[in-house]
Write a protein that holds these residues in place. Sequence first.
Motif, PDB file in Angstrom:
ATOM      1  N   GLU A 269       0.840  -1.194   0.000  1.00 29.36           N
ATOM      2  CA  GLU A 269       0.000   0.000   0.000  1.00 29.36           C
ATOM      3  C   GLU A 269       0.877   1.246   0.000  1.00 29.36           C
ATOM      4  O   GLU A 269       2.033   1.215   0.424  1.00 29.36           O
ATOM      5  N   ILE A 270       0.292   2.334  -0.458  1.00 24.63           N
ATOM      6  CA  ILE A 270       0.976   3.614  -0.421  1.00 24.63           C
ATOM      7  C   ILE A 270       0.068   4.579   0.338  1.00 24.63           C
ATOM      8  O   ILE A 270      -1.160   4.489   0.247  1.00 24.63           O
ATOM      9  N   GLY A 271       0.651   5.446   1.151  1.00 22.85           N
ATOM     10  CA  GLY A 271      -0.197   6.289   1.981  1.00 22.85           C
ATOM     11  C   GLY A 271       0.459   7.574   2.443  1.00 22.85           C
ATOM     12  O   GLY A 271       1.611   7.874   2.105  1.00 22.85           O
ATOM     13  N   LEU A 272      -0.302   8.326   3.231  1.00 24.05           N
ATOM     14  CA  LEU A 272       0.135   9.602   3.773  1.00 24.05           C
ATOM     15  C   LEU A 272      -0.030   9.602   5.292  1.00 24.05           C
ATOM     16  O   LEU A 272      -1.013   9.071   5.817  1.00 24.05           O
ATOM     17  N   PRO A 273       0.913  10.206   6.016  1.00 20.85           N
ATOM     18  CA  PRO A 273       0.749  10.299   7.462  1.00 20.85           C
ATOM     19  C   PRO A 273      -0.349  11.310   7.818  1.00 20.85           C
ATOM     20  O   PRO A 273      -0.447  12.374   7.199  1.00 20.85           O
ATOM     21  N   ILE A 274      -1.186  10.960   8.789  1.00 22.37           N
ATOM     22  CA  ILE A 274      -2.212  11.875   9.292  1.00 22.37           C
ATOM     23  C   ILE A 274      -1.670  12.499  10.583  1.00 22.37           C
ATOM     24  O   ILE A 274      -1.439  11.795  11.568  1.00 22.37           O
ATOM     25  N   THR A 275      -1.461  13.795  10.566  1.00 22.58           N
ATOM     26  CA  THR A 275      -0.783  14.473  11.672  1.00 22.58           C
ATOM     27  C   THR A 275      -1.502  14.295  13.005  1.00 22.58           C
ATOM     28  O   THR A 275      -0.892  13.944  14.017  1.00 22.58           O
ATOM     29  N   LYS A 276      -2.798  14.542  13.014  1.00 17.57           N
ATOM     30  CA  LYS A 276      -3.533  14.592  14.290  1.00 17.57           C
ATOM     31  C   LYS A 276      -3.611  13.226  14.967  1.00 17.57           C
ATOM     32  O   LYS A 276      -3.459  13.125  16.193  1.00 17.57           O
ATOM     33  N   SER A 277      -3.838  12.170  14.204  1.00 13.35           N
ATOM     34  CA  SER A 277      -4.042  10.841  14.796  1.00 13.35           C
ATOM     35  C   SER A 277      -2.790   9.972  14.779  1.00 13.35           C
ATOM     36  O   SER A 277      -2.792   8.879  15.342  1.00 13.35           O
ATOM     37  N   HIS A 278      -1.731  10.439  14.106  1.00 13.02           N
ATOM     38  CA  HIS A 278      -0.496   9.656  13.969  1.00 13.02           C
ATOM     39  C   HIS A 278      -0.769   8.292  13.323  1.00 13.02           C
ATOM     40  O   HIS A 278      -0.154   7.293  13.675  1.00 13.02           O
ATOM     41  N   THR A 279      -1.713   8.282  12.385  1.00 14.97           N
ATOM     42  CA  THR A 279      -2.034   7.063  11.637  1.00 14.97           C
ATOM     43  C   THR A 279      -1.750   7.318  10.155  1.00 14.97           C
ATOM     44  O   THR A 279      -1.258   8.384   9.780  1.00 14.97           O
ATOM     45  N   ILE A 280      -2.067   6.330   9.317  1.00 17.16           N
ATOM     46  CA  ILE A 280      -1.784   6.432   7.887  1.00 17.16           C
ATOM     47  C   ILE A 280      -3.079   6.475   7.090  1.00 17.16           C
ATOM     48  O   ILE A 280      -3.993   5.670   7.323  1.00 17.16           O
ATOM     49  N   LEU A 281      -3.150   7.394   6.141  1.00 21.55           N
ATOM     50  CA  LEU A 281      -4.271   7.466   5.214  1.00 21.55           C
ATOM     51  C   LEU A 281      -3.943   6.597   4.002  1.00 21.55           C
ATOM     52  O   LEU A 281      -2.990   6.873   3.279  1.00 21.55           O
ATOM     53  N   PRO A 282      -4.690   5.508   3.760  1.00 22.21           N
ATOM     54  CA  PRO A 282      -4.404   4.655   2.603  1.00 22.21           C
ATOM     55  C   PRO A 282      -4.757   5.366   1.300  1.00 22.21           C
ATOM     56  O   PRO A 282      -5.812   5.983   1.186  1.00 22.21           O
ATOM     57  N   CYS A 283      -3.854   5.280   0.328  1.00 19.40           N
ATOM     58  CA  CYS A 283      -4.043   5.996  -0.936  1.00 19.40           C
ATOM     59  C   CYS A 283      -3.785   5.107  -2.150  1.00 19.40           C
ATOM     60  O   CYS A 283      -3.254   5.562  -3.163  1.00 19.40           O
ATOM     61  N   GLY A 284      -4.106   3.834  -2.035  1.00 19.46           N
ATOM     62  CA  GLY A 284      -3.926   2.946  -3.170  1.00 19.46           C
ATOM     63  C   GLY A 284      -2.797   1.951  -2.964  1.00 19.46           C
ATOM     64  O   GLY A 284      -2.279   1.790  -1.848  1.00 19.46           O
ATOM     65  N   ILE A 285      -2.419   1.288  -4.048  1.00 21.73           N
ATOM     66  CA  ILE A 285      -1.403   0.246  -3.978  1.00 21.73           C
ATOM     67  C   ILE A 285      -0.352   0.481  -5.060  1.00 21.73           C
ATOM     68  O   ILE A 285      -0.568   1.265  -5.995  1.00 21.73           O
ATOM     69  N   TYR A 286       0.779  -0.188  -4.908  1.00 19.17           N
ATOM     70  CA  TYR A 286       1.825  -0.083  -5.908  1.00 19.17           C
ATOM     71  C   TYR A 286       2.482  -1.459  -6.078  1.00 19.17           C
ATOM     72  O   TYR A 286       2.428  -2.312  -5.200  1.00 19.17           O
ATOM     73  N   GLY A 287       3.097  -1.648  -7.238  1.00 15.40           N
ATOM     74  CA  GLY A 287       3.896  -2.849  -7.498  1.00 15.40           C
ATOM     75  C   GLY A 287       5.130  -2.439  -8.282  1.00 15.40           C
ATOM     76  O   GLY A 287       5.024  -1.621  -9.225  1.00 15.40           O
ATOM     77  N   ARG A 288       6.298  -2.952  -7.898  1.00 13.04           N
ATOM     78  CA  ARG A 288       7.540  -2.589  -8.568  1.00 13.04           C
ATOM     79  C   ARG A 288       8.369  -3.828  -8.890  1.00 13.04           C
ATOM     80  O   ARG A 288       8.483  -4.731  -8.057  1.00 13.04           O
TER      81      ARG A 288
END
Length: 292
Positions: A269-288
């Motif tokens: 998965e690829i994601g972004l850190p959520i500042t307030k909750s210190h969790t991760i916002l999922p933003c899709g998947i990747y393959g390399r």
Amino acid sequence: MNQVADQWLDYECIDAGNGEKLERWKDIILRRPDPQVIWPVDTEDSLWKNPHAHYHRSKSGGGHWEYKKKFKESWTISFKELRFKVSPTGFKHTGLFPEQAANWDFMMKKIKDSKRDDIRVLNLFAYTGGATMACAAAGASEVVHVDASKGMVSWAKENMVLSHLEDKKIRFIVDDVLKFVQREKRRGRTYHAIIMDPPSYGRGPNGEVWKLEEQLYPLISACMEILDEDPLFFLVNSYTTGFPPTVLHNLLNSTVLKKHPNGYLETGEIGLPITKSHTILPCGIYGRWVKK
């Protein structure tokens, strides 16, 4: 393996909940819907209640922006040495997917560390050119940017100027990606790195229909015909909800890894850190596929 785009200074996912995310784009606060945010917001503070703009989704499809504070129609944000134009669009987007910075970092490192003078990169479904600019800035000898939308390609050209990459060899192509790949095969052209960020559904410039579940494998297979004999990396990104990383792993295993066993696969998965909750916002998947 999961990737988190945590190196931003000009972008921040401040909070997320109740189907929405609260973001800072430099000094502009936007509130936008996100279907994967199914958890609640602890408290809607003043930023939630009074962002610069709030995108409201319509029950009949689409939606509209509610502008609460005055700000410029477009502005510029930076990621390391790259600069991009940001502007709220009618489809809730801003012209940039900030989570992709994790992929940009990967591409830039691979290109720089390769010490090669000649690295040709093909960027398919290239949108406004985040990956294009990252590869060009890292030293790729040529980047070919292909997207079906003339407007998005024009936006990408603006990002090239903002990032001061006019002296780099970047070719901008408005075309259906599969048709372009097939033509490149007939021309005998090859690429050391191929990137694609396909939508779930879309149309080419001449009305060609794209359905991810039907056409991703044929496209990857076609790309095998133009991937250089000594490739550097092959990357697929997907936002399609319910499409697990294992699908990309299996696709790449039966195509790229089968033809180039001197590499290895990474998916997740690829994601972004959520500042307030210190969790991760999922933003899709990747393959390399990555050369060893």
